[in-house]
Write a protein that holds these residues in place. Structure first.
Motif, PDB file in Angstrom:
ATOM      1  N   VAL A   1       0.862  -1.178   0.000  1.00 17.15           N
ATOM      2  CA  VAL A   1       0.000   0.000   0.000  1.00 17.15           C
ATOM      3  C   VAL A   1       0.898   1.227   0.000  1.00 17.15           C
ATOM      4  N   VAL A   2       0.689   2.106  -0.950  1.00 17.45           N
ATOM      5  CA  VAL A   2       1.493   3.323  -1.010  1.00 17.45           C
ATOM      6  C   VAL A   2       0.714   4.469  -0.384  1.00 17.45           C
ATOM      7  N   GLY A   3       1.202   4.975   0.730  1.00 19.04           N
ATOM      8  CA  GLY A   3       0.557   6.111   1.388  1.00 19.04           C
ATOM      9  C   GLY A   3      -0.204   5.685   2.626  1.00 19.04           C
ATOM     10  N   ALA A   4       0.196   6.230   3.779  1.00 15.64           N
ATOM     11  CA  ALA A   4      -0.470   5.861   5.035  1.00 15.64           C
ATOM     12  C   ALA A   4      -1.411   6.961   5.495  1.00 15.64           C
ATOM     13  N   GLY A   5      -2.276   7.411   4.596  1.00 13.49           N
ATOM     14  CA  GLY A   5      -3.371   8.302   4.968  1.00 13.49           C
ATOM     15  C   GLY A   5      -4.575   7.441   5.321  1.00 13.49           C
ATOM     16  N   PRO A   6      -5.745   8.031   5.438  1.00 16.82           N
ATOM     17  CA  PRO A   6      -6.935   7.263   5.787  1.00 16.82           C
ATOM     18  C   PRO A   6      -7.195   6.107   4.809  1.00 16.82           C
ATOM     19  N   VAL A  47      -6.719   1.816  -7.195  1.00 15.55           N
ATOM     20  CA  VAL A  47      -6.552   3.201  -6.753  1.00 15.55           C
ATOM     21  C   VAL A  47      -7.644   3.565  -5.745  1.00 15.55           C
ATOM     22  N   THR A  48      -7.254   4.220  -4.639  1.00 13.06           N
ATOM     23  CA  THR A  48      -8.219   4.514  -3.568  1.00 13.06           C
ATOM     24  C   THR A  48      -8.120   5.971  -3.104  1.00 13.06           C
ATOM     25  N   GLY A  49      -9.102   6.399  -2.361  1.00  8.88           N
ATOM     26  CA  GLY A  49      -9.053   7.685  -1.652  1.00  8.88           C
ATOM     27  C   GLY A  49      -8.944   8.891  -2.570  1.00  8.88           C
ATOM     28  N   HIS A  94     -19.857  18.721   0.737  1.00 11.14           N
ATOM     29  CA  HIS A  94     -19.968  18.446   2.168  1.00 11.14           C
ATOM     30  C   HIS A  94     -18.616  18.273   2.837  1.00 11.14           C
ATOM     31  N   ARG A  95     -17.575  18.554   2.101  1.00  8.75           N
ATOM     32  CA  ARG A  95     -16.226  18.398   2.624  1.00  8.75           C
ATOM     33  C   ARG A  95     -16.035  17.032   3.257  1.00  8.75           C
ATOM     34  N   GLU A  96     -16.449  16.021   2.559  1.00  7.86           N
ATOM     35  CA  GLU A  96     -16.194  14.671   3.036  1.00  7.86           C
ATOM     36  C   GLU A  96     -15.113  14.083   2.159  1.00  7.86           C
ATOM     37  N   GLY A  97     -14.135  13.462   2.742  1.00  9.95           N
ATOM     38  CA  GLY A  97     -13.056  12.869   1.966  1.00  9.95           C
ATOM     39  C   GLY A  97     -12.469  11.699   2.718  1.00  9.95           C
ATOM     40  N   SER A  98     -12.154  11.950   4.000  1.00 11.89           N
ATOM     41  CA  SER A  98     -11.498  10.904   4.757  1.00 11.89           C
ATOM     42  C   SER A  98     -12.417   9.683   4.897  1.00 11.89           C
ATOM     43  N   ASN A  99     -13.706   9.919   4.971  1.00 14.68           N
ATOM     44  CA  ASN A  99     -14.621   8.778   5.107  1.00 14.68           C
ATOM     45  C   ASN A  99     -14.660   7.950   3.815  1.00 14.68           C
ATOM     46  N   ARG A 155       5.799   8.306   2.876  1.00 15.56           N
ATOM     47  CA  ARG A 155       6.973   9.146   2.617  1.00 15.56           C
ATOM     48  C   ARG A 155       7.275  10.095   3.775  1.00 15.56           C
ATOM     49  N   GLY A 156       6.267  10.401   4.602  1.00 15.46           N
ATOM     50  CA  GLY A 156       6.491  11.352   5.694  1.00 15.46           C
ATOM     51  C   GLY A 156       7.347  10.757   6.796  1.00 15.46           C
ATOM     52  N   GLU A 157       7.757  11.614   7.716  1.00 10.90           N
ATOM     53  CA  GLU A 157       8.569  11.152   8.831  1.00 10.90           C
ATOM     54  C   GLU A 157       7.791  10.130   9.648  1.00 10.90           C
TER      55      GLU A 157
HETATM   56  C1  FAD Z   1      -7.751  21.487   4.218  1.00 15.04           C
HETATM   57  C2  FAD Z   1      -8.537  20.231   4.022  1.00 15.04           C
HETATM   58  C3  FAD Z   1      -9.679  20.046   4.761  1.00 15.04           C
HETATM   59  C4  FAD Z   1     -10.377  18.846   4.665  1.00 15.04           C
HETATM   60  N1  FAD Z   1     -11.400  18.631   5.506  1.00 15.04           N
HETATM   61  C5  FAD Z   1     -11.951  17.406   5.575  1.00 15.04           C
HETATM   62  C6  FAD Z   1     -12.863  17.107   6.589  1.00 15.04           C
HETATM   63  O1  FAD Z   1     -13.174  17.951   7.426  1.00 15.04           O
HETATM   64  N2  FAD Z   1     -13.380  15.857   6.636  1.00 15.04           N
HETATM   65  C7  FAD Z   1     -13.030  14.911   5.719  1.00 15.04           C
HETATM   66  O2  FAD Z   1     -13.501  13.781   5.808  1.00 15.04           O
HETATM   67  N3  FAD Z   1     -12.162  15.174   4.734  1.00 15.04           N
HETATM   68  C8  FAD Z   1     -11.601  16.391   4.644  1.00 15.04           C
HETATM   69  N4  FAD Z   1     -10.671  16.657   3.685  1.00 15.04           N
HETATM   70  C9  FAD Z   1     -10.327  15.628   2.721  1.00 15.04           C
HETATM   71  C10 FAD Z   1      -9.441  14.544   3.331  1.00 15.04           C
HETATM   72  O3  FAD Z   1      -8.313  15.124   3.944  1.00 15.04           O
HETATM   73  C11 FAD Z   1      -8.929  13.576   2.251  1.00 15.04           C
HETATM   74  O4  FAD Z   1      -9.971  13.203   1.459  1.00 15.04           O
HETATM   75  C12 FAD Z   1      -8.273  12.340   2.859  1.00 15.04           C
HETATM   76  O5  FAD Z   1      -7.160  12.697   3.616  1.00 15.04           O
HETATM   77  C13 FAD Z   1      -7.863  11.372   1.754  1.00 15.04           C
HETATM   78  O6  FAD Z   1      -7.133  10.319   2.273  1.00 15.04           O
HETATM   79  P1  FAD Z   1      -6.053   9.544   1.435  1.00 15.04           P
HETATM   80  O7  FAD Z   1      -5.573   8.489   2.309  1.00 15.04           O
HETATM   81  O8  FAD Z   1      -6.643   9.196   0.124  1.00 15.04           O
HETATM   82  O9  FAD Z   1      -4.939  10.593   1.098  1.00 15.04           O
HETATM   83  P2  FAD Z   1      -3.934  11.407   2.033  1.00 15.04           P
HETATM   84  O10 FAD Z   1      -4.531  11.699   3.348  1.00 15.04           O
HETATM   85  O11 FAD Z   1      -3.472  12.562   1.216  1.00 15.04           O
HETATM   86  O12 FAD Z   1      -2.745  10.410   2.276  1.00 15.04           O
HETATM   87  C14 FAD Z   1      -1.808  10.093   1.314  1.00 15.04           C
HETATM   88  C15 FAD Z   1      -0.565   9.597   1.997  1.00 15.04           C
HETATM   89  O13 FAD Z   1       0.321   9.060   1.038  1.00 15.04           O
HETATM   90  C16 FAD Z   1       1.616   9.521   1.245  1.00 15.04           C
HETATM   91  N5  FAD Z   1       2.278   9.497  -0.035  1.00 15.04           N
HETATM   92  C17 FAD Z   1       1.971  10.211  -1.157  1.00 15.04           C
HETATM   93  N6  FAD Z   1       2.771   9.881  -2.166  1.00 15.04           N
HETATM   94  C18 FAD Z   1       3.592   8.931  -1.703  1.00 15.04           C
HETATM   95  C19 FAD Z   1       4.623   8.184  -2.312  1.00 15.04           C
HETATM   96  N7  FAD Z   1       4.968   8.354  -3.578  1.00 15.04           N
HETATM   97  N8  FAD Z   1       5.283   7.272  -1.566  1.00 15.04           N
HETATM   98  C20 FAD Z   1       4.935   7.100  -0.263  1.00 15.04           C
HETATM   99  N9  FAD Z   1       3.958   7.762   0.349  1.00 15.04           N
HETATM  100  C21 FAD Z   1       3.291   8.675  -0.364  1.00 15.04           C
HETATM  101  C22 FAD Z   1       1.420  10.898   1.838  1.00 15.04           C
HETATM  102  O14 FAD Z   1       2.521  11.321   2.601  1.00 15.04           O
HETATM  103  C23 FAD Z   1       0.179  10.705   2.696  1.00 15.04           C
HETATM  104  O15 FAD Z   1       0.477  10.271   3.990  1.00 15.04           O
HETATM  105  C24 FAD Z   1      -9.972  17.855   3.758  1.00 15.04           C
HETATM  106  C25 FAD Z   1      -8.852  18.085   2.971  1.00 15.04           C
HETATM  107  C26 FAD Z   1      -8.131  19.246   3.116  1.00 15.04           C
HETATM  108  C27 FAD Z   1      -6.909  19.440   2.299  1.00 15.04           C
END
Ligand code: FAD
Ligand code: FAD
Ligand code: AMP
Lengths: 275, 345, 431
Positions: C9-14, C300-302, C312-317, C35-37
């Motif tokens: 899995v590439v990327g440890a976001g939600p 591809v996800t997220g 509705h500013r939903e993304g993490s869900n 990639r982050g610390e």
């Molecule tokens: C200012 C702002 C406000 C928001 N408010 C809300 C909110 O209130 N509620 C809500 O639900 N959503 C909100 N969102 C949206 C939400 O943040 C995103 O939809 C959500 O974080 C997506 O998750 P993700 O895991 O897909 O991506 P990300 O959270 O972006 O995670 C991606 C991860 O992958 C890593 N990465 C990227 N490229 C590489 C690589 N090449 N190699 C290794 N690692 C890599 C990054 O460092 C990161 O940790 C908001 C977004 C922003 C910017």
């Protein structure tokens, strides 16, 4: 050559900020990191191992989270990691810290033999630099502090040569092995770890020892009990009468400041300290 | 350990190539105060080869006694010889308080001796006092990460030891004709039994930066943000023929080398004028510059702690005011410049 | 000699962490690359975490997750220069289990969540950038990282690398996002004592408020501002489309400064201290911008898949649900040993059957409507404010005259028909 490196997990003091108005520490956002000097010590050990063979063993005293600092060392290339962790170690000053680390080193020395001990120049949370020489004294081996270069290791002859930083220069010192070095950042650049090290580190579980795993420990010399120094009072530094504020628009401020400083204009003539 | 047996305040007198360096004299000044309060003797400890003659100089700086060990084996500093020699003296004469300069060798020695005689040691202190009621030495230093000073005590062990930052204590005026007692001791080590040897000492004749001796320092803090801001400060320094200083955050950001760092883990400086530009005034920085004759702080935050340490304060945006200052100074100083001297960076 | 995993899995976001968690829990050998610390160190989010999707992954997560405050009140502010219209809903049932949603600080939350995945057996490595997918015979078989000896292999690679998703782009799954498909959001975390927050927002400890801000906040560019309460800080931010910002020649921080200085907002944040400043893109293209989601050996996800409901500013869900569905798809594929596009395609259909697909479809025209009709933000919000002002100012004018005046003002620019059309369009876009 088996090299033991003492490493410490510290809060990232770059990130810790103090609120100057309230004098409170904001530690919430400061992550714990491997003491930067210790990273250089591990790197140096890894480089020496590449040349002379043997193992790099890291040792730390601290809470269970310090395992992460040990993993960081495995990323850099350490072979093994030991954490001594026990409530009875807590609250140690440098004397008690060097005792506890010494007891663990003794055990490792006994089990696998140690030819060289490395420490960081100091830990950035306290900046004392006292633990390294303390360990050396307890092990009865020479300490060489502030090392900026390992010039030569003669394993057969049982000696090494290092450069030690001193005010205004350096000195070249020879010592018999084993000995203990504390290293400055200049000694090397920590290399970007290869992926297999990262994978190994992510899986790595350091050996954790409590006081009971060590031999012949004098409990009285550990932790708070074994620490001769204690913190008395803490206070915000005295606020002096404070500065005379130069008010006004920028232009006015500049004029006023010039008037004050140009009374001493002779100071700006030649550069002081330039010989 | 019978604490009562320990008397007197000791100062380790560091010498380089046979020359006594200032920090020992500064500590005699500070030690004199402590000794007077405790009503005990102030003693210097001088080790080296051919150093005996310098010992009597120490009386004029306040020493009542000087312990001297003069031996070829001690010519150059080595932890193993010095630790043994000092450890023996401590065991024999039992000092109550023992001060060392926080130089490379001073810190190295103090750490080793503390373990050798099993006592407490406080690092990098900036303030010394005694609590007469409890007859305790109070050694204070900026504490971990903060705008906080902490007093470290060593209640049950003697001697109570501390390393002290060079230049923090004032070197006393020598008092001509003051006399004292020299006590000579011997060292029992033999060169053949030693494990270390100093092969060579290399001194950089010309150091790139000489902050400690500069009359004018223009110091940059994190408020200058980046390289551009740093260059702006450098330019002011150039016009003033000043040396560039920096806070730790600026050094850590890689804008200049560690030899520019002022403060607890950098250098202690005492210029005639110190400009602090965009520096917040954390205690670790302030201890390194608070004894400057005139401190001028420029900061856009009127609450910044640096204004407590400064003599003059300007609340302004550095990016606006520093270029103006540079320009005005350039005009005002025209014709007086030594010419061709650039700032040390 | 390189290692092989079941899933990388590439990327440890939600998104990535949900996927790694679910896959590891089902016994797969998982590598999570960040990639982050540490996870969260680089992540930005306004800060609202919705309960349901995470609860499906970790039941009763709120008992241990580092949440800031459960949100009990949702406010909407429509700003003009010196006035605002507000509406809000406050419900104290949201202050109790199982709650509705929460404010979180991503730096803390992501780290905690990733640790959970590690507990399930996923292997996490930080400070490592995946630079490209390794493709052999038309199949993704692993990733290359920026480290020495940096290749690593897997049956399936899950791209959860956030909005820019360079890796999906390299595979040709999408092109560079167009400036109107992404919003730039800048935000600050401002430190304030929790007592002050409680007083200013009229809540108790353990209760939070979310404020969505429209109108003057964005200088009339399409976009919104927000103000969320944490325990002892508030998040304030503003996001607008890149295209709008380019048109108005605005710098992101200028926009944020404008919001912070706004006389209606400033009293809420007065005396605070900036702790962090963050800028980040949000995919806002919605349904029409969703890239190719599945290939041979890759999903591809997220945010990388544009799964964001901008309205509705939903993304993490959506990120979490998509990560979970991806993992479940791979678990099933593992049983057959077939990781071809055809097998993995069930991911796509499931996404479209889930709330993600449905919501994206529902709002698919919203962003574009507002983008093409800037009058919503530039004109109607000020007009509404003026209308209220006229209506509520007691100056002896009869109310019916005031109403007439209001209507005259509102229709002055576009006429009654234009106004009605706009209202209908807006309603259709968000209904
Ligand atoms: C200012 C702002 C406000 C928001 N408010 C809300 C909110 O209130 N509620 C809500 O639900 N959503 C909100 N969102 C949206 C939400 O943040 C995103 O939809 C959500 O974080 C997506 O998750 P993700 O895991 O897909 O991506 P990300 O959270 O972006 O995670 C991606 C991860 O992958 C890593 N990465 C990227 N490229 C590489 C690589 N090449 N190699 C290794 N690692 C890599 C990054 O460092 C990161 O940790 C908001 C977004 C922003 C910017
Ligand atoms: C063990 C230890 C040892 C340390 N040793 C040292 C040491 O030797 N030396 C040292 O310096 N520090 C040392 N520190 C770090 C110290 O605690 C502070 O973190 C550091 O001094 C802060 O540096 P700063 O003032 O440059 O940065 P900041 O604290 O970030 O302050 C920047 C200042 O610039 C101001 N500013 C911002 N923008 C502008 C502008 N446009 N115009 C004008 N002003 C502006 C801000 O208001 C602020 O006051 C040590 C810390 C520890 C824990
Ligand atoms: N708790 C500890 N565990 C392991 N090593 C330590 C510990 N404390 C100090 N050290 C070592 O001693 C060096 C100097 O630390 P200090 O004396 O605390 O400044 C560090 O760089 C480490 O190498």
């Amino acid at each position: 050559m088996n090299i033991l490196v003492c490493i410490k997990q510290v809060p990232d003091t770059k990130i810790i900020k103090v609120n100057p108005k309230t004098n409170t520490l904001d530690r919430s956002s400061a992550p714990a990191i491997l003491n930067p000097y210790d990273a250089h010590a591990v790197e140096e050990a890894v480089r020496l191992r590449e040349i002379h063979g043997g193992k790099v063993i890291v040792l730390s005293m601290g809470p269970p989270q310090a395992r992460n600092a040990i993993r960081k060392c495995v990323e850099i290339g350490a072979d093994e990691g030991y954490l001594i962790s026990d409530r009875r170690f807590a609250g140690a000053d440098t004397l008690a810290t060097s005792y506890a680390l010494f007891k663990a080193i003794e055990k490792l020395q006994h089990e696998q033999g140690i030819d060289l001990v490395l420490c960081g120049k100091h830990a950035i949370d306290g900046d004392t630099g006292q633990v390294g020489p303390g360990i050396a004294r307890r092990m009865e081996i020479p300490p060489l502090t502030n090392v900026i270069k390992v010039e030569e290791v003669d394993l057969e002859g049982g000696k090494l040569k290092v450069r030690r930083k001193i005010e205004n220069g350096y000195e070249l010192i020879q010592s018999s092995l084993p000995c203990l070095l504390t290293v400055e950042k200049e000694i090397n650049e920590v290399a970007y770890s290869p992926l297999p090290n990262m994978l190994r580190a992510a899986r790595y579980e350091p050996t954790v020892w409590t006081v009971d795993d060590l031999d012949d420990v004098d409990i009285k010399q550990l932790g708070l009990k074994g620490s001769p120094t204690i913190v008395g009072k803490m206070w915000p530094p005295e606020k002096s009468s404070g500065a005379e504020m130069i008010e006004g628009e920028a232009k006015e401020q500049v004029e006023k400041l010039l008037a004050i400083t140009l009374e001493k204009r002779e100071l700006f003539g030649v550069k002081g300290g330039e010989k | 350990m019978n604490i009562e047996e320990y008397k007197d305040v000791w100062v380790f007198i560091e010498q380089r190539d046979g020359q006594i360096i200032d920090v020992g004299l500064e500590l005699l000044g500070a030690g004199r105060d402590l000794a007077d309060k405790l009503e005990v003797n102030l003693c210097g400890v001088l080790l080296g080869h051919d150093v005996k003659d310098s010992a009597s100089d120490l009386f004029s700086y306040g020493a009542d006694k000087v312990y001297v060990i003069d031996d070829p084996i001690l010519e150059k500093y080595r932890t193993e010889t010095y630790m043994k020699a000092v450890g023996d003296l401590v065991r024999k004469y039992k000092p109550e308080i023992f001060l060392y300069g926080a130089t490379s060798n001073g810190k190295d020695l103090a750490s080793a001796v503390a373990t050798e005689v099993m006592t407490g040691l406080t690092a990098d202190t900036t303030l010394l006092d005694v609590n007469l009621e409890k007859r305790l030495f109070e050694a204070s230093r900026p504490a971990f990460g903060g705008n906080i000073m902490a007093t470290i005590l060593c209640k049950k062990h003697r001697p109570q030891m501390a390393t002290v930052r060079p230049k923090v204590m004032k070197k006393p005026e020598p008092e001509e004709g003051r006399e004292g007692e020299i006590i000579e001791e011997k060292i029992t080590l033999k060169e053949e039994d030693l494990r270390t040897k100093v092969l060579e000492i290399v001194r950089d004749a010309k150091k790139a930066v000489n902050l400690e001796e500069a009359d004018v320092i223009v110091a940059a803090g994190k408020g200058i943000k980046d390289e551009k801001g740093f260059n702006m400060v450098k330019e002011l320094a150039e016009v003033l023929n000043a040396t560039v200083g920096a806070s730790r955050d600026v050094v850590e950001a890689g804008l200049c080398g560690h030899d520019h760092q002022v403060g607890q883990t950098g250098l202690t400086v005492t210029p005639k004028i110190y400009f602090a530009i965009g520096i917040s005034g954390a205690v670790q920085h302030v201890v390194g510059m608070q004894n400057s004759d005139m401190i001028i702080a420029i900061n856009n935050d009127p609450e910044a702690a640096i204004f407590n340490a400064a003599h003059y304060g300007i609340v302004a945006d550095a990016f606006q005011i520093v270029p103006m200052l540079t320009e005005e100074f350039r005009k005002a100083l025209k014709g007086e410049e030594a010419g061709g001297v650039t700032a040390n960076v | 000699m390189s290692e092989k995993f079941d899933v990388i899995v590439v990327g440890a976001g939600p998104a990535g962490t949900s996927c790694a968690y679910t896959a590891a829990k089902n016994g797969l050998k998982v590598l999570l690359i960040e990639r982050g610390e540490y996870p969260g160190s680089k992540n930005v989010m306004g800060g609202i975490l919705y309960r349901k999707q995470l609860e499906e992954i970790i039941p009763e997560f709120w008992k241990e997750a580092p949440i800031e405050r459960p949100v009990v009140e949702q406010r909407f502010w429509f700003l003009d220069k010196e006035s605002m219209i507000t509406t809000s809903y406050k419900g104290l049932e949201w202050a109790k289990e199982p709650y509705n949603n929460f404010t979180v600080l991503r730096a803390k939350f992501d780290k905690w969540f990733a640790d959970k995945a590690v507990e399930q057996g996923a292997l996490l490595i930080n400070e490592t950038v995946a630079t490209e997918c390794i493709v052999e015979d038309g199949k993704v078989v692993g990733v290359r990282t920026d480290r020495p000896d940096g290749d690593v292999y897997a049956d399936v690679v899950v791209l959860a690398d956030g909005v820019n998703s360079l890796l999906a782009k390299q595979l040709g799954f999408h092109k560079e996002w167009k400036p109107n498909e992404v919003a730039l959001t800048v935000m600050e975390v401002l430190k304030l004592p929790s007592k002050t927050i409680n007083e200013r927002f009229n809540v108790k400890d353990g209760q939070g408020v979310s404020v969505e801000i429209f109108g003057d906040a964005t200088h009339g560019i399409l976009g919104t501002g927000f103000l969320y309460t944490n325990k002892d800080s508030v998040n304030i931010g503003v996001g607008t489309t890149l295209s709008g910002m380019m048109k108005k020649k605005l710098k992101p921080y200028e926009l944020l400064e404008h919001v912070k200085q706004h006389p209606m907002i400033q009293p809420y944040i007065e005396g605070s201290e900036t702790q962090e400043y963050l800028a980040h893109l949000i995919p806002e293209g919605g349904f029409n911008s969703v890239p190719k989601l599945v290939g041979n050996g890759v999903i591809v996800t997220g945010d990388a898949a544009q799964f964001v409901n901008a309205i509705h500013r939903e993304g993490s869900n959506m990120a979490m649900s998509s990560g979970k569905i991806a993992a479940e798809t791979i678990v099933k594929a593992k049983e057959t040993g077939d990781f071809s596009e055809k097998t993995l395609d069930s991911y796509r259909t499931e996404i479209y059957d889930s709330f993600i697909g449905k919501d994206l479809k529902k709002y698919k025209d919203a962003a574009h409507t507002f983008e093409e009709n800037p009058q919503y933000f530039q004109e109607y919000v000020p007009l509404m404010n003026q209308a209220m002002n006229t209506f509520f100012t007691v100056d002896g004018t009869p109310k019916w005259e005031k109403q007439k005046k209001i209507i005259a003002k509102m229709t002055a620019g576009r006429g009654k028909i234009g106004l009605a059309k706009d209202m209908y369009k807006a309603w259709k876009a968000v209904k």
